[in-house]
Design a protein around this motif. Structure first.
Motif, PDB file in Angstrom:
ATOM      1  N   SER A   1       0.745  -1.351  -0.032  1.00 34.33           N
ATOM      2  CA  SER A   1       0.011   0.202  -0.156  1.00 34.33           C
ATOM      3  C   SER A   1       0.995   1.321   0.119  1.00 34.33           C
ATOM      4  CB  SER A   1      -0.863   0.126   1.099  1.00 34.33           C
ATOM      5  OG  SER A   1      -2.024  -1.003   1.171  1.00 34.33           O
ATOM      6  N   TYR A   2       0.577   2.158  -0.796  1.00 40.75           N
ATOM      7  CA  TYR A   2       1.066   3.432  -0.932  1.00 40.75           C
ATOM      8  C   TYR A   2       1.109   4.198   0.379  1.00 40.75           C
ATOM      9  CZ  TYR A   2       2.441   8.140  -2.495  1.00 40.75           C
ATOM     10  OH  TYR A   2       3.003   9.274  -2.786  1.00 40.75           O
ATOM     11  N   GLY A   3       2.211   4.670   0.960  1.00 39.30           N
ATOM     12  CA  GLY A   3       2.240   5.397   1.909  1.00 39.30           C
ATOM     13  C   GLY A   3       1.915   4.806   3.307  1.00 39.30           C
ATOM     14  N   THR A   4       1.808   3.567   3.311  1.00 43.92           N
ATOM     15  CA  THR A   4       1.663   2.860   4.682  1.00 43.92           C
ATOM     16  C   THR A   4       3.028   2.327   5.135  1.00 43.92           C
ATOM     17  OG1 THR A   4       0.964   0.743   3.976  1.00 43.92           O
ATOM     18  CG2 THR A   4      -0.626   2.539   4.123  1.00 43.92           C
ATOM     19  N   ILE A   5       3.298   2.173   6.464  1.00 43.21           N
ATOM     20  CA  ILE A   5       4.408   1.469   6.842  1.00 43.21           C
ATOM     21  C   ILE A   5       3.838   0.092   7.414  1.00 43.21           C
ATOM     22  CG2 ILE A   5       6.201   1.598   8.713  1.00 43.21           C
ATOM     23  CD1 ILE A   5       6.009   4.649   8.606  1.00 43.21           C
ATOM     24  N   PRO A   6       4.196  -0.949   7.097  1.00 42.16           N
ATOM     25  CA  PRO A   6       3.898  -2.271   7.228  1.00 42.16           C
ATOM     26  C   PRO A   6       4.022  -2.546   8.986  1.00 42.16           C
ATOM     27  CG  PRO A   6       5.351  -2.499   5.463  1.00 42.16           C
ATOM     28  CD  PRO A   6       5.373  -1.203   5.946  1.00 42.16           C
ATOM     29  N   GLY A   7       4.932  -1.996   9.447  1.00 42.93           N
ATOM     30  CA  GLY A   7       5.345  -2.246  10.969  1.00 42.93           C
ATOM     31  C   GLY A   7       4.647  -1.403  11.804  1.00 42.93           C
TER      32      GLY A   7
ATOM     33  N   HIS B   1      -5.245  -8.239  10.089  1.00 39.23           N
ATOM     34  CA  HIS B   1      -4.081  -8.152   9.321  1.00 39.23           C
ATOM     35  C   HIS B   1      -3.181  -7.234  10.156  1.00 39.23           C
ATOM     36  CE1 HIS B   1      -1.558  -6.352   5.990  1.00 39.23           C
ATOM     37  NE2 HIS B   1      -1.610  -5.322   6.943  1.00 39.23           N
ATOM     38  N   ALA B   2      -2.011  -8.026  10.500  1.00 39.97           N
ATOM     39  CA  ALA B   2      -1.011  -7.154  11.439  1.00 39.97           C
ATOM     40  C   ALA B   2       0.406  -7.850  11.209  1.00 39.97           C
ATOM     41  CB  ALA B   2      -1.347  -7.352  12.712  1.00 39.97           C
ATOM     42  N   HIS B   3       1.045  -6.723  10.783  1.00 41.92           N
ATOM     43  CA  HIS B   3       2.750  -6.968  10.530  1.00 41.92           C
ATOM     44  C   HIS B   3       3.511  -6.587  11.638  1.00 41.92           C
ATOM     45  CE1 HIS B   3       2.371  -8.172   6.320  1.00 41.92           C
ATOM     46  NE2 HIS B   3       1.723  -7.274   6.114  1.00 41.92           N
ATOM     47  N   GLY B   4       3.467  -5.557  12.218  1.00 45.15           N
ATOM     48  CA  GLY B   4       4.064  -4.925  13.243  1.00 45.15           C
ATOM     49  C   GLY B   4       3.672  -5.573  14.857  1.00 45.15           C
ATOM     50  N   ALA B   5       4.684  -5.506  15.599  1.00 47.45           N
ATOM     51  CA  ALA B   5       4.420  -6.110  17.071  1.00 47.45           C
ATOM     52  C   ALA B   5       3.438  -5.250  17.744  1.00 47.45           C
ATOM     53  CB  ALA B   5       5.495  -6.125  17.694  1.00 47.45           C
ATOM     54  N   GLU B   6       3.368  -4.054  17.645  1.00 51.00           N
ATOM     55  CA  GLU B   6       2.539  -3.145  18.365  1.00 51.00           C
ATOM     56  C   GLU B   6       1.117  -3.393  18.012  1.00 51.00           C
ATOM     57  OE1 GLU B   6       1.153   1.571  19.333  1.00 51.00           O
ATOM     58  OE2 GLU B   6       3.020   1.028  18.079  1.00 51.00           O
ATOM     59  N   GLY B   7       0.908  -3.510  16.489  1.00 51.45           N
ATOM     60  CA  GLY B   7      -0.546  -3.885  15.795  1.00 51.45           C
ATOM     61  C   GLY B   7      -0.824  -5.133  16.295  1.00 51.45           C
ATOM     62  N   ILE B   8      -0.054  -6.111  16.350  1.00 55.33           N
ATOM     63  CA  ILE B   8      -0.372  -7.560  16.627  1.00 55.33           C
ATOM     64  C   ILE B   8      -0.879  -7.732  18.071  1.00 55.33           C
ATOM     65  CG2 ILE B   8       0.594  -9.674  17.300  1.00 55.33           C
ATOM     66  CD1 ILE B   8       2.688  -9.377  15.015  1.00 55.33           C
TER      67      ILE B   8
END
Length: 425
Positions: free
Chosen positions: A218-224, A250-257
């Motif tokens: 996705s344009y402009g988003t940071i996966p983590g 959907h969660a790549h980064g630890a904080e979002g997980i």
């Protein structure tokens, strides 16, 4: 003619005005069976199927008493496989697939083709996560009505995303060109996410998907980077639970997980940068990790074959597999999911060898795509193993997948709900 009418009327009177249909009985004789619950290869197995259910299982049967059976004596049977993360209505791997130019019906047409490919690969059930225009709903219903051929589908419709987040269309457009009608679902704050969750339920989705972090595509988003707060995610989970739905994040980064797990998400999709605290939360919440090693491998390595950055991509994938192994050896529930649509459909089973190379045993790999996946989807009483009373989803391969997991890449026989959809000679 009159005589036949009299016979029919007599039969109807005998059975309360109804003609009772006869049961359809089939027998399968297999040279071997890998049933994930017994963790071993059992030889010479007769499976009796009545209508769409398994009605009897017999070891070393006397075949002389069986008038007719499907001869799979040279093959090994397993339960139908389950992929918990697909996108049947998306061909994101194909550069010609431009969602900004395709009319909405194209998604259903693409889905019809991909559904059959997926079933022929031995995946009799999928959880399809994030589809624009509710094309997954139409595809699910068409398969259920047997208008088209495909796996049993459990669907989410479009996922819920923040403004400018992963899964929202048009992030790269200039302000004067922003979409008035966005095919994704964009919601910010507790009130908006509650309303959109209710709207998804109104449209008859089976699961709710939320984008808890940015994404790689996705344009402009940071996966983590985390997107939704824990409070917003909790609102989505509470609203879903009231209406009998579960939430996947959907969660790549630890904080979002961690935000999603604390809020009560039942599964985390991707989990790319999970950490030790994430692992503890997975176990505490009894949640599932659905890490798409195949999708990541295709995106980072296979489709980047000519990239000057290929070594960095391999390093990134290796780090992902190390985190997968750490979650596995620490007892996190792992359900099989591949992100099909990021790579060409029908190649789902290619993830098995990646899981093996990451340190998972063959039987646990098979469990992840059968009984573990069924538990995540809450269908374990019907699917996930070959047992009396369960739905007859059965596949066959040549050889023993407990000694060579790649055998599952070549499925020769597929039965879903008692109906044979594939049988190679």
């Amino acid at each position: 003619m009159k005589r036949y009418k009299i016979i029919i009327i007599t039969l109807m009177l005998m059975f309360g005005g109804k003609i009772i249909a006869q049961d359809t009985i089939q027998n399968i004789f297999a040279g071997g069976m890998v049933n994930p619950e017994n963790e071993a290869l059992v030889e010479n197995v007769l499976i009796t199927i009545t209508n769409d259910k398994i009605s009897n299982i017999e070891i070393n049967p006397d075949l002389s008493r069986i008038d007719n059976y499907i001869d799979l004596s040279e093959y090994t049977i397993l339960p139908g496989l389950i992929d918990c993360h697909t996108h049947l209505t998306g061909n994101w791997f194909d550069k010609k697939f431009d969602p900004y130019t395709l009319p909405a019906p194209s998604y259903g047409i693409i889905g019809t083709v991909n559904a059959e490919k997926t079933l022929n690969a031995g995946f009799t059930t999928v959880r399809d996560l994030h589809s624009y225009f509710y094309a997954d709903i139409s595809l699910r219903n068409a398969i259920n009505e047997k208008f088209i051929v495909g796996p049993r589908m459990i669907v989410s419709g479009p996922g819920i995303s923040i403004t400018g987040g992963h899964g929202a269309w048009g992030n790269w457009l200039s302000p004067q060109l922003e979409l008035k009608e966005n095919p994704g679902i964009i919601a910010d704050g507790k009130d908006e996410v509650r309303r959109e969750t209710r709207n998804l339920i109104k449209n008859n989705v089976d699961w709710i998907k939320v984008f808890a972090t940015g994404g790689f595509s996705s344009y402009g988003t940071i996966p983590g980077a985390a997107s939704y707060s824990e409070e917003e995610l909790l609102t989505i989970v509470e609203e879903s639970k009231k209406n009998g739905r579960n939430v996947c994040a959907h969660a790549h980064g630890a904080e979002g997980i961690k935000n999603a797990l604390k809020a009560g998400a039942k599964s985390i999709e991707h989990g790319t940068y999970l950490d030790d605290e994430s692992i503890m939360l997975f176990k505490e919440k009894n949640a599932f990790l659905v890490m798409d090693l195949k999708g990541a491998y295709y995106d980072l390595i296979e489709s980047k074959g000519d990239s000057k950055d290929n070594s960095a991509n391999e390093s990134e994938f290796l780090e992902m597999t190390k985190r997968f192994k750490k979650a596995y050896i620490n007892g996190v529930n792992i359900a099989f999911g591949t992100d099909a649509g990021v790579y060409p459909h029908g190649r789902n089973a290619e993830q098995f060898i990646l899981m093996k190379e990451a340190g998972m045993t063959e039987i646990d790999i098979i469990k992840s795509a059968t009984i573990q996946a069924a538990k995540l989807l809450e269908i374990e009483n019907e699917l996930g193993s070959i047992q009396t009373g369960k739905i007859a989803d059965i596949i066959a391969v040549k050889g023993n997948p407990l000694s060579d997991i790649r055998i599952l890449e070549n499925v020769v026989f597929v039965m879903k709900g008692g109906t044979i959809y594939k049988r190679n000679k």
